[in-house]
Design an enzyme around this catalytic site. Structure first.
Site, short mmCIF file in Angstrom:
data_model
loop_
_atom_site.label_atom_id
_atom_site.label_comp_id
_atom_site.label_asym_id
_atom_site.label_seq_id
_atom_site.Cartn_x
_atom_site.Cartn_y
_atom_site.Cartn_z
N SER A 175 60.95 -17.37 2.30
CA SER A 175 61.29 -16.85 3.61
C SER A 175 60.03 -16.18 4.14
O SER A 175 59.58 -15.18 3.60
CB SER A 175 62.43 -15.83 3.51
N ARG A 176 59.44 -16.79 5.18
CA ARG A 176 58.10 -16.34 5.57
C ARG A 176 58.08 -15.09 6.42
O ARG A 176 57.08 -14.40 6.46
CB ARG A 176 57.35 -17.46 6.28
N VAL A 177 59.15 -14.80 7.13
CA VAL A 177 59.09 -13.61 7.98
C VAL A 177 60.17 -12.58 7.65
O VAL A 177 60.12 -11.46 8.12
CB VAL A 177 59.21 -13.97 9.49
#
Ligand code: ATP
Ligand code: MG
Length: 505
Positions: A364-366
């Site tokens: 989950s990048r953000v």
């Protein structure tokens, strides 16, 4: 004759005088050919891309391709009674869908026509299904959480409001279940949910609706359905219409979550339509614009700036893989468009480790920034610990290799796995998650048999409500966790564990 016949005559004359009998310009096109839900129409040179057209027998369609001497029209209704030579009228409008609170709790098709046998939708407005995504300046950072209630997601792959997170995996690996659990967990939150079903069997869709209804989350949810039996045109615009409905809440400063189930089927519909309208096929026979179609759709998920009301729209698109192949065309496209992916693993699913999230491939990048501080404190090491355990398990399977440290790590790892195994429809609150992970970290669970952990997890919410109600409430309101409170929560879990062992047969 009644006395007032003169008056009637007068009124009649006036009405006739008001009728505009002047010349009216109307361009009428003709169907040249019709097959497979696509009509080629000539004689409407001013029609624009995506414009809605009406056939003389009443059906609607929209302009998908514009060629020099004809347009390709995709039908939004069944094509019965459309024949070559039939008249077609431009409407000057693109496809619209009703938006507003009147849709909550309803099942509709992408044009907002009820499918649940209820009253027609009372719409706040009609919005075009295709709209521009908010610009960079209109956006803000993703900093507030969307709680899914699923421990493995919230602890390791936290979602933030405005994020786009792909849920991807093979057939029947629990993709829909994850999204539905996330929707159901919003029943006490301020998020409105939109579930878009594209190209699925109607029985599968009914099961989803039933699951959400019986768990009390349907008043906050809109179901947009274009099943496999619906005309391809309806399936094609379904995700766009769903976004339009969700944007209504985002643009009023509210918060919405949209699930698209699924974009693989949407891509296949797009390919089908493209081949029928003779667009040149590219990789895997998809037309070259499929990336752009999905990118411009998912870009509409956003966290808006304060000036624009601070609303958000979070998207959970779903995609299907074939034998876990993430490097196929559509999966790679979607992975590069989204802010992360939750990858589901067929083998884990078969081994009953569900949700079958592949911890190594998911990301989950953000969302990390949006994770509640209390949960971040207790889950910081979790992913590394668990990944190391999975590796260790592989090696120790071949025998040998044993010392005190390895044994300790194995014990801990098995408990993490047991915690991450979570039945459907059993969302965990933030406090439950924090307490479990604090207890894990404090070693409270190490002495507990792994087989007792499901029972412990199931009993925990009620237990915390009775012995730690204050902490539960504080955590729900976003309070951080100091060392003392953390230790206290771990002790509360220990009480419960002791109780379980005492009552064990
Ligand atoms: P499809 O490819 O058909 O859309 P899917 O990947 O969406 O499938 P689901 O329909 O969500 O998969 O789940 C398939 C089955 O697995 C369902 O019958 C569901 O009950 C079961 N299942 C999913 N998640 C869990 C879970 N966490 N615990 C127990 N069973 C689960
Ligand atoms: Mg599914």
């Amino acid at each position: 004759m009644p006395d007032d016949s003169g008056e009637w005559l007068d009124r009649g004359r006036k009405a006739v005088a008001q009728i505009d009998l002047g010349p009216r310009v109307e361009t009428i096109g003709r169907v040249e050919s019709f097959a497979d839900g696509i009509a080629f129409v000539s004689g409407l040179p001013q029609v624009e891309l995506n414009e809605l057209l009406r056939f003389e027998s009443g059906q609607l369609g929209f302009a998908l391709t514009l060629e020099t001497d004809r347009i390709g029209v995709v039908l939004l209704d069944s094509g019965e009674s459309i024949e070559a030579g039939a008249r077609v009228f431009g409407t000057g409008e693109v496809a619209h869908t009703p938006v507003g609170e009147g849709l909550l709790g309803r099942v509709v098709d992408p044009l907002g026509r009820p499918l649940d046998g209820g009253e027609p939708i009372s719409a706040a407005a009609f919005h075009p299904v295709e709209r521009d995504a908010p610009s960079i300046i209109a956006r803000d950072l993703v900093t507030e959480p969307v709680e899914s209630g699923i421990l493995v997601v919230d602890s390791m792959f936290a979602l933030g409001r405005g994020q786009r997170e792909l849920i991807i995996g093979d057939r029947a690996t629990g993709k829909t279940s994850i999204a539905i659990d996330a929707i159901i967990n919003q029943r006490h939150s301020d998020l409105v949910c939109v579930y878009v079903a594209v190209g699925q069997r109607m029985t599968a869709v009914e099961r989803v609706i039933e699951a959400v209804r019986t768990r009390g989350a349907s008043e906050r949810t809109i179901f947009v359905v274009a099943s496999a039996a619906a005309p391809p045109g309806l399936q094609w615009i379904a995700p766009f219409a769903g976004f339009a409905m969700a944007e209504f809440f985002r643009d009023r400063g509210g918060h919405a979550l949209i699930v698209i189930d699924d974009l693989t089927k949407h891509a296949i519909t797009h390919r089908e339509l493209a081949l029928l309208t003779h667009e040149p096929p590219g990789r895997e026979a998809y037309p070259g614009d499929i990336f752009y179609v999905h990118a411009r759709l998912l870009e509409r998920a956003a966290k808006l700036s304060k000036e624009l009301g601070g609303g958000s729209l979070t998207a959970l698109p779903i995609a299907e893989t074939d034998s876990g192949n993430l490097s196929a065309y559509i999966p790679t496209n979607l992975i590069s468009i989204t802010d992360g992916q939750i990858v589901l693993d067929r083998r884990q699913f078969a081994a009953n480790r569900r949700p079958a999230v592949d911890v190594g491939l998911s990301v989950s990048r953000v969302g990390g920034r949006a994770q509640p501080a209390a949960l971040r404190d207790v889950s910081g090491k979790l992913r590394l610990q668990y990944s190391q355990f999975l590796e260790l398990e592989m090696f120790t399977r071949f025998g040998g290799l044993s010392n005190a440290r390895i044994e300790r790590d194995m014990i801990r790892g098995e408990r993490i796995r047991a915690l991450l195994t979570q039945p459907r429809f059993t969302p965990l609150r933030l406090a439950d998650q924090v307490a479990l992970l604090a207890a894990l970290d404090a070693g409270v669970l190490d002495s507990l048999p792994v087989t007792d952990i499901p029972l412990l997890t199931a009993r925990l919410p009620a237990h915390l409500n009775s012995v730690a109600a204050q902490s539960v409430a504080a955590l729900a309101h976003g309070a951080p966790l100091d060392a003392a409170k953390r230790a206290d929560l771990a002790e509360r879990v220990r009480d419960l564990a002791t109780e379980l062992e005492a009552t064990a047969p």
